[in-house]
Design an enzyme around this catalytic site. Structure first.
Site, PDB file in Angstrom:
ATOM      1  N   LYS A 175     -27.773 -55.846 -21.864  1.00 43.52           N
ATOM      2  CA  LYS A 175     -27.203 -57.080 -22.280  1.00 43.52           C
ATOM      3  C   LYS A 175     -27.640 -58.351 -22.724  1.00 43.52           C
ATOM      4  O   LYS A 175     -27.597 -59.473 -21.275  1.00 43.52           O
ATOM      5  CB  LYS A 175     -25.582 -56.757 -21.432  1.00 43.52           C
ATOM      6  CG  LYS A 175     -24.864 -57.394 -22.443  1.00 43.52           C
ATOM      7  CD  LYS A 175     -24.798 -58.481 -23.583  1.00 43.52           C
ATOM      8  CE  LYS A 175     -24.149 -60.255 -22.926  1.00 43.52           C
ATOM      9  NZ  LYS A 175     -24.652 -60.589 -23.555  1.00 43.52           N
ATOM     10  N   GLY A 229     -25.622 -67.791 -15.015  1.00 41.35           N
ATOM     11  CA  GLY A 229     -25.200 -69.047 -14.135  1.00 41.35           C
ATOM     12  C   GLY A 229     -24.319 -69.013 -13.032  1.00 41.35           C
ATOM     13  O   GLY A 229     -24.096 -67.097 -12.713  1.00 41.35           O
ATOM     14  N   GLU A 250     -29.307 -63.346  -9.808  1.00 39.56           N
ATOM     15  CA  GLU A 250     -30.159 -64.734 -10.091  1.00 39.56           C
ATOM     16  C   GLU A 250     -29.805 -65.776 -10.687  1.00 39.56           C
ATOM     17  O   GLU A 250     -29.503 -65.632 -11.512  1.00 39.56           O
ATOM     18  CB  GLU A 250     -31.901 -63.938 -10.543  1.00 39.56           C
ATOM     19  CG  GLU A 250     -32.662 -65.273  -9.545  1.00 39.56           C
ATOM     20  CD  GLU A 250     -32.854 -66.595 -11.109  1.00 39.56           C
ATOM     21  OE1 GLU A 250     -32.295 -67.566 -10.754  1.00 39.56           O
ATOM     22  OE2 GLU A 250     -32.997 -65.523 -12.268  1.00 39.56           O
ATOM     23  N   CYS A 284     -34.164 -72.056 -14.335  1.00 38.16           N
ATOM     24  CA  CYS A 284     -33.558 -72.198 -12.913  1.00 38.16           C
ATOM     25  C   CYS A 284     -34.343 -73.359 -11.217  1.00 38.16           C
ATOM     26  O   CYS A 284     -33.378 -72.598  -9.913  1.00 38.16           O
ATOM     27  CB  CYS A 284     -33.674 -70.248 -13.002  1.00 38.16           C
ATOM     28  SG  CYS A 284     -35.484 -69.407 -12.648  1.00 38.16           S
ATOM     29  N   GLU A 385     -25.895 -78.138 -10.499  1.00 38.87           N
ATOM     30  CA  GLU A 385     -27.623 -77.309 -11.397  1.00 38.87           C
ATOM     31  C   GLU A 385     -26.948 -78.702 -13.074  1.00 38.87           C
ATOM     32  O   GLU A 385     -25.964 -77.992 -13.428  1.00 38.87           O
ATOM     33  CB  GLU A 385     -27.866 -75.895 -11.711  1.00 38.87           C
ATOM     34  CG  GLU A 385     -29.127 -75.933 -12.548  1.00 38.87           C
ATOM     35  CD  GLU A 385     -28.526 -74.147 -13.166  1.00 38.87           C
ATOM     36  OE1 GLU A 385     -28.480 -74.008 -13.106  1.00 38.87           O
ATOM     37  OE2 GLU A 385     -30.147 -74.036 -12.408  1.00 38.87           O
TER      38      GLU A 385
HETATM   39  O1  TXE Z   1     -24.949 -68.953 -18.731  1.00 40.23           O
HETATM   40  P1  TXE Z   1     -24.223 -67.196 -18.346  1.00 40.23           P
HETATM   41  P2  TXE Z   1     -24.953 -69.567 -19.672  1.00 40.23           P
HETATM   42  C1  TXE Z   1     -26.832 -71.573 -15.803  1.00 40.23           C
HETATM   43  C2  TXE Z   1     -27.267 -73.421 -15.820  1.00 40.23           C
HETATM   44  C3  TXE Z   1     -26.589 -72.926 -17.163  1.00 40.23           C
HETATM   45  C4  TXE Z   1     -25.121 -72.113 -16.154  1.00 40.23           C
HETATM   46  C5  TXE Z   1     -24.766 -71.622 -17.603  1.00 40.23           C
HETATM   47  O2  TXE Z   1     -26.650 -73.934 -14.827  1.00 40.23           O
HETATM   48  O3  TXE Z   1     -25.812 -74.360 -18.045  1.00 40.23           O
HETATM   49  O4  TXE Z   1     -26.203 -71.435 -15.851  1.00 40.23           O
HETATM   50  O5  TXE Z   1     -25.631 -71.080 -19.022  1.00 40.23           O
HETATM   51  C6  TXE Z   1     -23.935 -63.026 -19.669  1.00 40.23           C
HETATM   52  N1  TXE Z   1     -19.651 -59.862 -17.789  1.00 40.23           N
HETATM   53  N2  TXE Z   1     -28.047 -70.872 -16.009  1.00 40.23           N
HETATM   54  O6  TXE Z   1     -23.579 -69.986 -19.708  1.00 40.23           O
HETATM   55  O7  TXE Z   1     -22.778 -67.472 -18.902  1.00 40.23           O
HETATM   56  C7  TXE Z   1     -24.045 -63.611 -21.461  1.00 40.23           C
HETATM   57  O8  TXE Z   1     -23.209 -63.237 -21.808  1.00 40.23           O
HETATM   58  C8  TXE Z   1     -21.264 -60.336 -17.728  1.00 40.23           C
HETATM   59  C9  TXE Z   1     -28.598 -70.252 -15.171  1.00 40.23           C
HETATM   60  O9  TXE Z   1     -25.567 -69.561 -20.861  1.00 40.23           O
HETATM   61  O10 TXE Z   1     -23.870 -66.783 -16.757  1.00 40.23           O
HETATM   62  C10 TXE Z   1     -25.349 -63.572 -20.469  1.00 40.23           C
HETATM   63  O11 TXE Z   1     -26.019 -62.776 -21.157  1.00 40.23           O
HETATM   64  N3  TXE Z   1     -22.126 -60.697 -18.263  1.00 40.23           N
HETATM   65  C11 TXE Z   1     -30.179 -69.503 -15.672  1.00 40.23           C
HETATM   66  C12 TXE Z   1     -25.694 -63.897 -19.151  1.00 40.23           C
HETATM   67  O12 TXE Z   1     -24.184 -63.303 -18.358  1.00 40.23           O
HETATM   68  C13 TXE Z   1     -21.407 -61.917 -18.580  1.00 40.23           C
HETATM   69  C14 TXE Z   1     -30.195 -68.937 -16.526  1.00 40.23           C
HETATM   70  C15 TXE Z   1     -26.063 -65.630 -18.769  1.00 40.23           C
HETATM   71  O13 TXE Z   1     -24.871 -65.412 -18.939  1.00 40.23           O
HETATM   72  C16 TXE Z   1     -20.328 -62.184 -18.475  1.00 40.23           C
HETATM   73  C17 TXE Z   1     -29.256 -69.464 -17.714  1.00 40.23           C
HETATM   74  C18 TXE Z   1     -19.898 -61.564 -17.576  1.00 40.23           C
HETATM   75  N4  TXE Z   1     -18.343 -61.460 -17.229  1.00 40.23           N
HETATM   76  C19 TXE Z   1     -28.389 -70.614 -17.070  1.00 40.23           C
HETATM   77  N5  TXE Z   1     -20.327 -63.946 -18.615  1.00 40.23           N
HETATM   78  C20 TXE Z   1     -31.184 -69.090 -14.270  1.00 40.23           C
HETATM   79  N6  TXE Z   1     -30.402 -68.736 -13.038  1.00 40.23           N
HETATM   80  O14 TXE Z   1     -32.474 -69.530 -14.694  1.00 40.23           O
HETATM   81  C21 TXE Z   1     -21.511 -63.752 -19.086  1.00 40.23           C
HETATM   82  N7  TXE Z   1     -22.371 -62.906 -19.114  1.00 40.23           N
END
Ligand code: TXE
Length: 492
Positions: A175, A229, A250, A284, A385
Site C-alpha cells: 500500500k 508518521g 519506522e 526521517c 518532527e
Molecule cells: O504520513 P502517514 P503523512 C511523518 C512526517 C510527516 C507526518 C505525516 O512528520 O509530517 O509523518 O505524514 C498510510 N492504516 N513522516 O500523513 O499518514 C498512508 O496512506 C494504515 C515520517 O504523509 O503516516 C501512507 O501510505 N495505513 C516518515 C503511509 O501510511 C495508513 C515518512 C504513511 O502515511 C493509515 C512520511 C492507517 N490508519 C511521513 N493511515 C518517515 N518515517 O520517514 C495512513 N496510512
C-alpha cells in the site's frame, strides 16, 4: 493524463470501488496521472491473491535457492530500469533527481543481498536434555505481509520491506502513499519479468483509512511493515493488536547532530547541511537539532548560514538544483506552521523563514532553508518532527550536557557526532539513545546494517541480517526414537 490500475494476482485491474484520484507533480503543481482510489473490496482481492500464492502454486514449491535466484534476477531488472523509475518518482514526489536516481540504482542491492540470504536461513539442532530425542528448529515464513510506505522514498523504503519478506518466502500486498503510488505500480510490473509468480506481489493504491486500515485489519495478513508518521503508526499498531500480528514501524525522529569543539569543521558544516536540507528536510533521519559546542558556536553558525543561504532552489530534475519542492500541500502547511511556532517561542531566525515562489511560473510549493538559533530543548521546534528544511540550533558546554540534550526527546532514530577524538566518539555514541549513530558522517544507510528506532521512532529493524527475522517464525520439531510407552499423565 496517464491512468494507472491496481496490480493484483499478476494482472492490472480497475478498482472495484470505481474511484480514482489524481497524483500531482510537486514541482509543477499539476496533476500528471490518475491512480485508483481503491477500497476494502480491492484489499480483499489482493490479500486473497497473496494468500493463494503463499499456500499453493509455484511460490511455495520453490526451494530457497530458486527463490533467491528470482530475487537476484529482479535486482538485475531493477538496475536496468533505474533511470525510468527515478524519473517517475521525481515526477511524483519532487525529490532531487540526482538523489532519487542513486536510490533507484541502490535499491537493487536489497534484492541481491536478501536473494543471497534466502538459502542461508538455517535452523538448528539444540541438544535436548532428554533421551532418544532429536530436536530441530525451522524458520518458516509468516504468510501475507502488508508493506505500507510513505511518499518521501517510496521505492527504496519498499525494497527494505519487500526484499526480506520475499526472501523469507512470504507474499506481499503493498500500500504505497496516496501521494506517490506510480513508481510502486511500475515496480510490481517488473517483478513479473523476473519470473516472480503472480500473486506474490500485489499493489493496492488509495487512502490510509480506505486501503491501509482494512489491509492491517485483514485476518489473513500476518505482518505489517510500516514507514510513516507516528499518528498513522500508532493506529497501525493498535489495529494489528487484536490479531496478534507482527509489526515493524519506522516513524521518524528529531535527530541530534552534535558538533564538538575538536571537530573537522569543514566536514561538520557539510554534514549539518546534508542532515537538514537534503531532500528539503523530508527525511526521517533529518538532523533537525544541531547541537554546537559554545566555543565554536558563532563561527559554525556563520559558516552554515552562509553556505545554506546559497542553496539553489528549483526544478528537481535539474542537476544544478540543491533544494527541491515540498512533496505535499499538508506537509507544506505543517512546515510553515512550525516556522511560526518557533518564532513565537522566541527562537532567533537566522536564515530563511518562509516560502518562496516556484521558479519558472510553476505552481510547486517551496520553503526556504530555514535556521533558528538560540533554541532551547523544551521548545516545540526542538521536540517535534517538522519534516522540512527547518533547523533548530542549540548550544552546549560539555559532553555531558550534549548527551543529555540529545537524549531528552521522545524520538530515537538517529544522531550525528562530529569529533576527531576516538575516545569521545566511542563514549558519546554508546550513550546516545538512537538506532543509528553516525560519527563524522551523516545520512548513510546500507542493506547490510540494521536500521530502526529507539523510543517513539519505531519498533523492530529493517536491513541487514536482523531484518530477515522480522519475516520469519521459528518452529521447534521433536522426533522421538525411543521404544517405551510412557505414563501419559506426566510431562515428558
Ligand atoms: O504520513 P502517514 P503523512 C511523518 C512526517 C510527516 C507526518 C505525516 O512528520 O509530517 O509523518 O505524514 C498510510 N492504516 N513522516 O500523513 O499518514 C498512508 O496512506 C494504515 C515520517 O504523509 O503516516 C501512507 O501510505 N495505513 C516518515 C503511509 O501510511 C495508513 C515518512 C504513511 O502515511 C493509515 C512520511 C492507517 N490508519 C511521513 N493511515 C518517515 N518515517 O520517514 C495512513 N496510512
Amino acid at each position: 493524463m496517464q491512468k494507472y490500475q491496481l496490480y493484483i494476482d499478476g494482472a492490472w485491474a480497475d478498482p472495484l470501488s470505481g474511484e480514482w484520484m489524481e497524483t500531482m507533480n510537486p514541482y509543477t503543481g499539476q496533476a500528471w496521472a490518475r491512480i485508483p482510489r481503491a477500497g476494502a473490496a480491492d484489499v480483499e482481492a489482493a490479500v486473497e491473491a497473496a494468500d493463494q500464492a503463499f499456500t499453493q502454486g509455484e511460490w511455495p514449491g520453490l526451494n530457497a535457492t530458486q527463490r533467491g535466484l528470482k530475487l537476484r534476477k529482479f535486482a538485475e531488472i531493477l538496475t536496468g530500469e533505474a533511470e525510468r523509475l527515478a524519473e517517475i518518482e521525481v515526477r511524483d514526489n519532487g525529490k532531487l533527481h540526482a538523489e532519487v536516481l542513486n536510490q533507484c540504482r541502490y535499491m537493487a542491492q536489497w534484492f541481491h543481498y536478501y536473494g543471497g540470504l534466502a538459502d542461508k536461513i538455517e535452523g538448528s539442532a539444540p541438544p535436548i536434555d532428554k533421551p532418544d530425542v532429536l530436536n530441530l528448529t525451522r524458520h518458516e515464513p509468516l504468510g501475507v505481509c502488508a508493506c505500507i510506505t510513505p511518499w518521501n522514498s517510496p521505492l527504496l523504503l519498499l525494497a527494505w520491506k519487500a526484499a526480506p519478506a520475499l526472501a523469507a518466502g512470504n507474499t506481499i500486498v503493498v500500500k504505497p502513499s496516496e501521494y506517490t503510488s506510480a513508481s510502486t505500480l511500475e515496480f510490481a510490473a517488473l517483478a513479473e519479468q523476473a519470473g516472480i509468480p503472480k500473486g506474490v506481489i500485489n499493489v493496492v493504491t488509495g487512502l490510509g483509512e480506505e486501503v491501509g486500515q482494512p489491509l492491517v485489519r485483514h485476518k489473513k495478513v500476518r505482518k505489517i511493515a510500516f514507514t510513516g508518521g507516528e499518528t498513522a503508526g500508532a493506529r497501525v499498531n493498535t489495529d494489528a493488536a487484536p490479531g496478534f500480528k507482527r509489526v515493524t514501524l519506522e516513524l521518524g525522529g528529531k535527530s541530534a547532530n552534535i558538533v564538538f569543539e575538536d571537530a573537522n569543521l569543514d566536514q561538520a558544516v557539510n554534514g549539518a547541511i546534508s542532515g537538514i536540507f537534503a531532500a528539503s528536510g523530508q527525511t526521517c533521519i533529518a538532523g533537525s537539532r544541531l547541537l554546537l559546542h559554545e566555543s565554536i558556536h558563532d563561527e559554525f553558525l556563520e559558516r552554515l548560514v552562509s553556505l545554506a543561504g546559497e542553496a539553489r532552489i528549483g526544478d528537481p530534475m535539474s542537476p544544478d538544483t540543491q533544494v527541491g519542492p515540498i512533496t505535499t500541500e499538508p506537509q507544506y502547511r505543517k512546515i510553515l506552521d512550525y516556522i511560526e511556532i518557533a518564532k513565537n517561542e522566541g527562537a532567533r531566525l537566522v536564515l530563511g523563514g518562509g516560502s518562496v515562489p516556484a521558479p519558472e511560473g510553476n505552481q510547486g510549493l517551496f520553503v526556504q532553508p530555514t535556521v533558528f538559533a538560540d533554541v532551547t530543548n523544551d521548545m516545540r521546534i526542538a521536540q517535534e518532527e517538522v519534516f522540512g528544511p527547518v533547523l533548530a540550533v542549540l548550544r552546549f558546554t560539555d559532553d555531558e550536557e550534549a548527551i543529555a540534550i540529545a537524549n531528552d526527546v521522545n524520538y530515537g532514530l538517529a544522531a550525528g557526532v562530529w569529533t576527531e577524538s576516538l575516545r569521545r566518539a566511542i563514549k558519546v555514541s554508546e550513550r546516545l539513545e538512537a538506532g543509528t549513530v553516525w560519527v563524522n558522517t551523516y545520512r548513510s544507510t546500507s542493506y547490510t546494517t540494521p536500521f530502526g528506532g529507539y523510543k517513539a521512532s519505531g519498533l523492530g529493524r529493517e536491513n541487514g541480517m536482523e531484518a530477515i527475522k522480522e519475516y520469519l517464525q521459528t518452529k521447534s520439531v521433536w522426533y522421538y526414537s525411543g521404544g517405551d510407552v510412557a505414563n501419559p499423565y506426566t510431562r515428558r
